[in-house]
Design a protein around this motif. Sequence first.
Motif, PDB file in Angstrom:
ATOM      1  N   ALA A  39      -1.586   1.973  -2.261  1.00  0.00           N
ATOM      2  CA  ALA A  39      -2.973   2.092  -2.727  1.00  0.00           C
ATOM      3  C   ALA A  39      -3.556   3.456  -2.362  1.00  0.00           C
ATOM      4  O   ALA A  39      -4.266   4.082  -3.162  1.00  0.00           O
ATOM      5  CB  ALA A  39      -3.816   0.980  -2.114  1.00  0.00           C
ATOM      6  N   GLU A  40      -3.239   3.937  -1.155  1.00  0.00           N
ATOM      7  CA  GLU A  40      -3.798   5.212  -0.718  1.00  0.00           C
ATOM      8  C   GLU A  40      -3.296   6.372  -1.564  1.00  0.00           C
ATOM      9  O   GLU A  40      -4.022   7.359  -1.771  1.00  0.00           O
ATOM     10  CB  GLU A  40      -3.450   5.455   0.758  1.00  0.00           C
ATOM     11  N   THR A  41      -2.065   6.294  -2.028  1.00  0.00           N
ATOM     12  CA  THR A  41      -1.490   7.400  -2.808  1.00  0.00           C
ATOM     13  C   THR A  41      -1.636   7.177  -4.310  1.00  0.00           C
ATOM     14  O   THR A  41      -0.971   7.857  -5.096  1.00  0.00           O
ATOM     15  CB  THR A  41      -0.004   7.573  -2.445  1.00  0.00           C
ATOM     16  N   GLY A  74     -11.163   8.362 -11.103  1.00  0.00           N
ATOM     17  CA  GLY A  74     -12.168   7.985 -10.112  1.00  0.00           C
ATOM     18  C   GLY A  74     -11.877   6.643  -9.471  1.00  0.00           C
ATOM     19  O   GLY A  74     -12.062   6.458  -8.268  1.00  0.00           O
ATOM     20  N   THR A  75     -11.423   5.686 -10.334  1.00  0.00           N
ATOM     21  CA  THR A  75     -11.058   4.375  -9.782  1.00  0.00           C
ATOM     22  C   THR A  75      -9.907   4.501  -8.789  1.00  0.00           C
ATOM     23  O   THR A  75      -9.877   3.826  -7.753  1.00  0.00           O
ATOM     24  CB  THR A  75     -10.673   3.417 -10.915  1.00  0.00           C
ATOM     25  N   ALA A  76      -8.957   5.372  -9.122  1.00  0.00           N
ATOM     26  CA  ALA A  76      -7.823   5.580  -8.209  1.00  0.00           C
ATOM     27  C   ALA A  76      -8.303   6.116  -6.853  1.00  0.00           C
ATOM     28  O   ALA A  76      -7.786   5.726  -5.811  1.00  0.00           O
ATOM     29  CB  ALA A  76      -6.818   6.546  -8.838  1.00  0.00           C
ATOM     30  N   TRP A  77      -9.317   6.982  -6.853  1.00  0.00           N
ATOM     31  CA  TRP A  77      -9.839   7.499  -5.597  1.00  0.00           C
ATOM     32  C   TRP A  77     -10.551   6.407  -4.799  1.00  0.00           C
ATOM     33  O   TRP A  77     -10.464   6.382  -3.570  1.00  0.00           O
ATOM     34  CB  TRP A  77     -10.795   8.653  -5.853  1.00  0.00           C
ATOM     35  N   LEU A  78     -11.239   5.512  -5.497  1.00  0.00           N
ATOM     36  CA  LEU A  78     -11.878   4.393  -4.787  1.00  0.00           C
ATOM     37  C   LEU A  78     -10.830   3.483  -4.157  1.00  0.00           C
ATOM     38  O   LEU A  78     -10.983   3.034  -3.021  1.00  0.00           O
ATOM     39  CB  LEU A  78     -12.762   3.601  -5.762  1.00  0.00           C
ATOM     40  N   VAL A  79      -9.770   3.206  -4.912  1.00  0.00           N
ATOM     41  CA  VAL A  79      -8.673   2.398  -4.365  1.00  0.00           C
ATOM     42  C   VAL A  79      -8.043   3.108  -3.170  1.00  0.00           C
ATOM     43  O   VAL A  79      -7.703   2.485  -2.157  1.00  0.00           O
ATOM     44  CB  VAL A  79      -7.624   2.112  -5.460  1.00  0.00           C
ATOM     45  N   ALA A  80      -7.895   4.441  -3.282  1.00  0.00           N
ATOM     46  CA  ALA A  80      -7.291   5.210  -2.185  1.00  0.00           C
ATOM     47  C   ALA A  80      -8.149   5.152  -0.930  1.00  0.00           C
ATOM     48  O   ALA A  80      -7.619   5.086   0.195  1.00  0.00           O
ATOM     49  CB  ALA A  80      -7.092   6.655  -2.618  1.00  0.00           C
ATOM     50  N   ALA A  81      -9.478   5.170  -1.102  1.00  0.00           N
ATOM     51  CA  ALA A  81     -10.360   5.093   0.063  1.00  0.00           C
ATOM     52  C   ALA A  81     -10.179   3.777   0.803  1.00  0.00           C
ATOM     53  O   ALA A  81     -10.084   3.745   2.040  1.00  0.00           O
ATOM     54  CB  ALA A  81     -11.810   5.279  -0.369  1.00  0.00           C
ATOM     55  N   ALA A  82     -10.133   2.676   0.040  1.00  0.00           N
ATOM     56  CA  ALA A  82      -9.910   1.366   0.660  1.00  0.00           C
ATOM     57  C   ALA A  82      -8.529   1.301   1.301  1.00  0.00           C
ATOM     58  O   ALA A  82      -8.346   0.773   2.407  1.00  0.00           O
ATOM     59  CB  ALA A  82     -10.097   0.262  -0.365  1.00  0.00           C
ATOM     60  N   GLY A  83      -7.527   1.865   0.604  1.00  0.00           N
ATOM     61  CA  GLY A  83      -6.165   1.846   1.155  1.00  0.00           C
ATOM     62  C   GLY A  83      -6.043   2.674   2.412  1.00  0.00           C
ATOM     63  O   GLY A  83      -5.336   2.294   3.353  1.00  0.00           O
ATOM     64  N   ALA A  84      -6.757   3.817   2.452  1.00  0.00           N
ATOM     65  CA  ALA A  84      -6.687   4.673   3.650  1.00  0.00           C
ATOM     66  C   ALA A  84      -7.244   3.951   4.868  1.00  0.00           C
ATOM     67  O   ALA A  84      -6.687   4.039   5.969  1.00  0.00           O
ATOM     68  CB  ALA A  84      -7.452   5.967   3.400  1.00  0.00           C
TER      69      ALA A  84
END
Length: 574
Positions: free
Chosen positions: A25-27, A61-71
């Motif tokens: 998710a983070e990547t 943008g959605t991918a960045w939101l998912v990455a934030a949660a994954g991080a």
Amino acid sequence: MNRPVRRALLRDPRLLARLGLWSVAETAPALVVGLAVAGAIDDGFAAGRPGTGLAWLAVLGTAWLVAAAGARQAVLAVAAIVEPFREDLLGHVVDSALTASAALGHRPDTAAVARMNLQVELARDALASVVTVVRSFVFTAVSVLLGLTALMPQVLVLVLPPFAAGLGLFLLSLPVLARRQREFLLADERTAESVTAVAGGLRDIAACAAEERVAAAVEDRVAGQAAAGRALARVTAVRTLSLAVGGLLPVLLILAGAPWLLAQGAGAGAVLGALAYVTQSLAPALGNLVQGLGVSAVRLHVSLRRITAPGPAGGHRPGAAEARSPAADGGIELRGVTFAYGPHAEPVIDRLDLTVPDGEHVAVAGPSGIGKSTLAALVAGVLRPDAGEVLVGGVPAHRVDPADRVLIPQEAYVFRGTLLENLTYLARGATREEVDGAVAALGLTALVERLGGCSAEISAGLLSPGERQLVALARAYLTSARLVVLDEATCHLDPVAESRVEEAFARRGGTLLVIAHRPASALRARRVLVMDGTRVRLGRHEELLASSPLYADLAGRWSPRHDSPQPAPPGHAA
């Protein structure tokens, strides 16, 4: 040293699986950034379909939101792995300290435990950093390769070879880089230790006139650190080259190969998307890997090596060069000893031969600055001769077991703790009767009563200089050392207290070497050693009055009533 790391990583496979899922998710941006840029340009804005372009940007943008949660979850997963690792190391440190203390019959070395706790924290942080950068690099690299394949497989020809070359170059240089980094860290710590020791011992350094020698030793440490820094910088250049090859060369190849890519049917958006994959994901991931493994992995290695090393609390165990030997007795023998403070300085002691049998009570007399404290430091093993040898009980003085000899300087030290802890610091097995006997013999009874007993808490600030000397003298009295050196250790005591102390040590047995502060110390000794420049003369008081003009001059200016030298006539040495 790798066993604790493997145990931490394999302790719970579910934690690794959880970390892997959240790493995906983070990547997510690393997977879609190039596709989103290419789709937004080629299929959207360049094709006159702004809605499609905005849709692709929304995907990014959605991918960045998912990455934030994954991080966030990935950080928690890493913490779940490294915290048990930290607890295991702490348990090892405490167990080692307790085991060593039980075996030696000593109290646990709380200072060593505190130092190792710091190493544990460093190891925990280093492991977290290594796990973070390695898993981030792996998942980012895989995501970029998958994204480039989906975008345009031909781009891999321009990206994959230099990336693999840069990564291979770094991995090949990693062992040397790790070794140089470790050497630099250790050199930095040695320099810090030397400077700290000098700052805390300025008084003793000045008292021994060892400024030049200590400065030279610290200068060697600084020079060693500088050399280690230069060696590290040279290897770091290889690390920079690997980053240039693996992270920047693909950008140049994509730009140079843009006409070829366009001829293969790629649009401008695809070229920009390939550049986004390299500049926004692949190159930063490689840089983080190089930094993480080049620094954090080395710190992890060094910390684990110290923690898991044999010895109390993972501490240092003396090697053969530092081995201490028990002395046969407290006899002193100097054979052709020469010592000077600096390579070009005049010798303070020059080719001195001296024998003091075991059990002898000798006072050392002579003008101020003549070398009496230097002789005491040589006998105690604090200084080493430039030539000749100093033996205590047949063993070189610097290799004598500390339990066999004790040196009390002019400025005595006490530490924060109870009076009993201070008195028995060098004699852990002393009974209360032995402590009471030492207190009575050396005249500490009034001090003990004033403080409220031996269990009273004390510190240097609570005691006068004379009281501190009495505590240090009683500490030495309680030891089993066969050699006691008192380097003007009674200078803050009145004549009556000084007499009581020296007579107590004479009755105690063993060899007693007293650097005389008052002339009465010479009168109480069995023999007197007179130092006159580089010459010495050893004999009884009456003999020296007849054979040593210096001693006769000193004795002639003594006042029997006040037990102190009278003012020297003009032209005479004080």
